[in-house]
Design a protein around this motif. Structure first.
Motif, PDB file in Angstrom:
ATOM      1  N   GLN A  76     -17.422   5.644  -1.718  1.00 38.75           N
ATOM      2  CA  GLN A  76     -16.549   4.873  -2.791  1.00 38.75           C
ATOM      3  C   GLN A  76     -15.167   4.401  -1.914  1.00 38.75           C
ATOM      4  O   GLN A  76     -14.714   3.299  -2.251  1.00 38.75           O
ATOM      5  N   ALA A  77     -14.702   5.399  -1.314  1.00 36.25           N
ATOM      6  CA  ALA A  77     -13.437   5.055  -0.703  1.00 36.25           C
ATOM      7  C   ALA A  77     -13.740   3.915   0.476  1.00 36.25           C
ATOM      8  O   ALA A  77     -12.864   2.776   0.491  1.00 36.25           O
ATOM      9  N   THR A  78     -14.698   3.849   1.006  1.00 39.71           N
ATOM     10  CA  THR A  78     -15.222   2.693   2.013  1.00 39.71           C
ATOM     11  C   THR A  78     -15.506   1.642   1.483  1.00 39.71           C
ATOM     12  O   THR A  78     -14.881   0.514   1.954  1.00 39.71           O
ATOM     13  N   VAL A  79     -16.251   1.435   0.312  1.00 35.02           N
ATOM     14  CA  VAL A  79     -16.415   0.242  -0.359  1.00 35.02           C
ATOM     15  C   VAL A  79     -15.123  -0.222  -0.921  1.00 35.02           C
ATOM     16  O   VAL A  79     -15.020  -1.588  -0.825  1.00 35.02           O
ATOM     17  N   ALA A  80     -14.141   0.407  -1.384  1.00 36.82           N
ATOM     18  CA  ALA A  80     -12.921   0.075  -1.908  1.00 36.82           C
ATOM     19  C   ALA A  80     -12.106  -0.658  -0.721  1.00 36.82           C
ATOM     20  O   ALA A  80     -11.392  -1.800  -0.775  1.00 36.82           O
ATOM     21  N   ARG A  81     -12.184  -0.031   0.392  1.00 39.39           N
ATOM     22  CA  ARG A  81     -11.492  -0.597   1.488  1.00 39.39           C
ATOM     23  C   ARG A  81     -12.098  -1.715   1.801  1.00 39.39           C
ATOM     24  O   ARG A  81     -11.293  -2.721   2.335  1.00 39.39           O
ATOM     25  N   LEU A  82     -13.316  -1.877   2.140  1.00 40.13           N
ATOM     26  CA  LEU A  82     -14.149  -3.054   2.461  1.00 40.13           C
ATOM     27  C   LEU A  82     -13.784  -4.262   1.604  1.00 40.13           C
ATOM     28  O   LEU A  82     -13.447  -5.444   2.011  1.00 40.13           O
TER      29      LEU A  82
END
Length: 99
Positions: A76-82
């Protein structure tokens, strides 16, 4: 002593004896029923080794769930960063492009 008073006292004594006897018998019946119910419930209780196996399995399941939850949080953190790293007109930034 007055015979009526003596008869009254004797009646109270017999009444108290009846009350005590009824209470004792009632308590005995309740105790016996509770004891037999407790024995029945103890017979249904699983062995300690089975409980230890269940506890170990439960701990393994909790550890597995925690690991999967950590993976989900990282994703989820990766998706939010992307999603926040956009360039131009709202296009997503290419993860391979590190410039």
């Amino acid at each position: 002593m007055d015979p009526t008073l003596s008869g009254f006292a004797l009646g109270l004594l017999f009444g108290a004896a009846k009350f005590g006897l009824i209470g004792t018998v009632g308590f005995g019946i309740a105790w016996w029923r509770t004891r037999s119910q407790l024995r029945k419930l103890e017979a249904q209780f699983p062995a300690p080794s089975i409980l230890e196996e269940r506890l170990a399995r439960l701990e393994q399941d909790a550890d597995y769930s925690a690991a999967k939850l950590d993976q989900l949080i990282d994703a989820q953190a990766t998706v939010a960063r992307l999603l926040t790293d956009t360039e131009g007109r709202g296009r997503l930034k290419d993860p391979a492009d590190r410039s």
